[in-house]
Motif scaffolding. Sequence first.
Motif, short mmCIF file in Angstrom:
data_model
loop_
_atom_site.label_atom_id
_atom_site.label_comp_id
_atom_site.label_asym_id
_atom_site.label_seq_id
_atom_site.Cartn_x
_atom_site.Cartn_y
_atom_site.Cartn_z
N THR A 36 -8.75 -24.34 -0.74
CA THR A 36 -7.40 -24.66 -1.21
C THR A 36 -6.42 -24.82 -0.06
O THR A 36 -5.70 -25.82 0.03
N ASP A 37 -6.39 -23.85 0.85
CA ASP A 37 -5.46 -23.92 1.99
C ASP A 37 -5.82 -22.82 2.98
O ASP A 37 -5.45 -21.66 2.81
N LYS A 38 -6.55 -23.20 4.04
CA LYS A 38 -7.03 -22.22 5.02
C LYS A 38 -5.90 -21.46 5.68
O LYS A 38 -6.02 -20.26 5.94
N VAL A 39 -4.83 -22.17 5.98
CA VAL A 39 -3.72 -21.53 6.69
C VAL A 39 -2.93 -20.61 5.76
O VAL A 39 -2.64 -19.46 6.09
N LYS A 40 -2.59 -21.10 4.60
CA LYS A 40 -1.80 -20.31 3.65
C LYS A 40 -2.51 -19.03 3.24
O LYS A 40 -1.89 -17.96 3.12
N TYR A 41 -3.82 -19.10 3.05
CA TYR A 41 -4.59 -17.95 2.58
C TYR A 41 -5.42 -17.32 3.70
O TYR A 41 -6.44 -16.69 3.44
N GLN A 42 -4.99 -17.50 4.92
CA GLN A 42 -5.74 -17.00 6.07
C GLN A 42 -6.03 -15.50 5.97
O GLN A 42 -7.15 -15.05 6.16
N ALA A 52 -14.43 -18.31 11.09
CA ALA A 52 -14.34 -19.06 12.35
C ALA A 52 -13.49 -20.32 12.17
O ALA A 52 -12.60 -20.60 12.99
N ARG A 53 -13.72 -21.05 11.11
CA ARG A 53 -12.98 -22.29 10.90
C ARG A 53 -11.52 -22.03 10.53
O ARG A 53 -10.63 -22.80 10.91
N THR A 54 -11.28 -20.94 9.82
CA THR A 54 -9.90 -20.57 9.48
C THR A 54 -9.13 -20.19 10.74
O THR A 54 -7.99 -20.61 10.93
N CYS A 55 -9.77 -19.41 11.60
CA CYS A 55 -9.12 -19.02 12.87
C CYS A 55 -8.82 -20.26 13.72
O CYS A 55 -7.74 -20.37 14.31
N ALA A 56 -9.77 -21.18 13.76
CA ALA A 56 -9.58 -22.40 14.56
C ALA A 56 -8.41 -23.22 14.02
O ALA A 56 -7.56 -23.69 14.78
N GLU A 57 -8.37 -23.40 12.69
CA GLU A 57 -7.31 -24.21 12.11
C GLU A 57 -5.95 -23.54 12.24
O GLU A 57 -4.92 -24.21 12.27
N SER A 58 -5.96 -22.21 12.35
CA SER A 58 -4.70 -21.48 12.51
C SER A 58 -4.28 -21.37 13.98
O SER A 58 -3.26 -20.77 14.30
N GLY A 59 -5.11 -21.94 14.88
CA GLY A 59 -4.75 -21.98 16.29
C GLY A 59 -5.31 -20.86 17.14
O GLY A 59 -5.07 -20.83 18.35
N ASP A 60 -6.08 -19.95 16.54
CA ASP A 60 -6.65 -18.84 17.31
C ASP A 60 -8.05 -19.23 17.77
O ASP A 60 -9.06 -18.81 17.19
N ARG A 61 -8.14 -20.01 18.83
CA ARG A 61 -9.43 -20.53 19.29
C ARG A 61 -10.33 -19.43 19.82
O ARG A 61 -11.55 -19.48 19.65
N VAL A 62 -9.74 -18.42 20.47
CA VAL A 62 -10.55 -17.33 21.04
C VAL A 62 -11.29 -16.59 19.93
O VAL A 62 -12.50 -16.35 20.00
N ALA A 121 -11.87 -17.69 16.93
CA ALA A 121 -12.80 -18.62 16.28
C ALA A 121 -14.13 -18.65 17.04
O ALA A 121 -15.21 -18.62 16.43
N GLU A 122 -14.07 -18.68 18.37
CA GLU A 122 -15.29 -18.70 19.19
C GLU A 122 -16.07 -17.40 19.03
O GLU A 122 -17.30 -17.40 18.98
N ARG A 123 -15.35 -16.29 18.95
CA ARG A 123 -16.03 -15.00 18.79
C ARG A 123 -16.81 -14.93 17.48
O ARG A 123 -17.94 -14.44 17.44
N TRP A 124 -16.19 -15.44 16.41
CA TRP A 124 -16.88 -15.41 15.12
C TRP A 124 -18.02 -16.42 15.10
O TRP A 124 -19.08 -16.14 14.53
N ALA A 125 -17.82 -17.58 15.71
CA ALA A 125 -18.89 -18.58 15.76
C ALA A 125 -20.12 -18.02 16.47
O ALA A 125 -21.27 -18.32 16.11
N ALA A 126 -19.88 -17.16 17.47
CA ALA A 126 -20.99 -16.57 18.22
C ALA A 126 -21.82 -15.61 17.38
O ALA A 126 -22.96 -15.28 17.73
N LYS A 127 -21.27 -15.16 16.25
CA LYS A 127 -22.01 -14.24 15.37
C LYS A 127 -23.00 -14.97 14.46
O LYS A 127 -23.87 -14.35 13.85
N ALA A 128 -22.86 -16.28 14.36
CA ALA A 128 -23.73 -17.05 13.46
C ALA A 128 -25.13 -17.18 14.04
O ALA A 128 -25.33 -17.07 15.26
N HIS A 129 -26.10 -17.45 13.16
CA HIS A 129 -27.49 -17.65 13.61
C HIS A 129 -27.66 -19.02 14.24
O HIS A 129 -27.04 -20.00 13.81
N LEU A 130 -28.50 -19.11 15.24
CA LEU A 130 -28.84 -20.41 15.81
C LEU A 130 -29.62 -21.23 14.80
O LEU A 130 -30.40 -20.69 14.00
#
Length: 359
Positions: free
Chosen positions: A120-126, A154-164, A166-175
């Motif tokens: 619905t809205d990643k930023v509004k409901y972050q 990860a994608r919500t953090c990225a869209e909200s401008g918190d790239r650091v 977002a990268e930390r959460w992306a690193a938790k995902a499986h290869l």
Amino acid sequence: MNLAERLRSLRKEKNVSQERLAQYLNVSFQAVSKWENANCCPDISLLPDIARFFGITIDELLQVEKIDQEKVFQDYQARACELFRSGKREQVLSLWREAYHKLPNSIEVKEMLMSACFDTDKVKYQKEILELGMEICNSEGDSYYKGQAIEQIARTCAESGDRVMAERWAAKAHLLMHAREVLRMQILEDGKDLAEQFSSANYWMFNRLCYMALGLCGGRNTPGGPGYIQAVEKAVAKLYEVVYPGDDMGFEELELMCIMHKCIAEDEIALGGREETVEYELNRALECARKSMSVEEHALPHPLVKNWHVQGAPSDNRQVVRLLKGELGRACFDGCRGMAWFMKMEQRLESLLQEEARI
């Protein structure tokens, strides 16, 4: 029946006096009388003993309604699916909020509510996405739900401008090479299970590949620029033509392909390319939009996705047509507006939408 009536009914069924019950509970019979007359309620600490005395559970004593959680979830899921496929995102969110109130401990409901907020809205409901996502990640839930939570956080953090973050959460995902679907293909032995896993894994891999290709469109300073991006989009579109011959795919996939062909045309304009290519790609986008209106529920035939089940078009089956019409109104297509083929395309889109009004 309230608690007072319930106590009185149970005591009479058991054929015991207020004094007998009071003696068992180590309270005065006047206390029992007050409970049965609804003048006051027993202390909460006494509920286990009262239930034990009558040979029932506390839920039965309090007449807590037992619900089939799986059935309730499936009902909400079916209703939400139809709303989602009709583009009614806010209504989907309201529905899953209602489900969450009814089933607050269901990992499935938490994931659906998180996804509804995300869609619905990643930023509004972050805040809500992050809270639900972390609850899921810290639960004993299936790895699928944790994967969904990691992706959406990860994608919500990225869209909200918190790239650091977002990268930390992306690193938790499986290869990808260690993904559950890939691993199961290496350990399953039954032919039927292998075929089902193969079809399922391929369907979602093609789906993700398409989303990743479209994601390149928004990338800044992508090596190779628009030419490289367009080459990727064309390769994915060609792959879809092989796996889904004659555009035999689901409603959602036809929407993705409509967007893909529109993007290829857009890139061609940016590259100063051939008008014939722009015309061809936009007509392919229109064809996908038209076909999306009449998708029927069926199993896919191609070996790579054989027997994967797709749903029929939603009740609002003109969504992709409206989407394409809106996209063609963008400034990047201004140079095409006076061309006969472009005007004919706009007329065909309008005709499809007028047909909707007549229906």
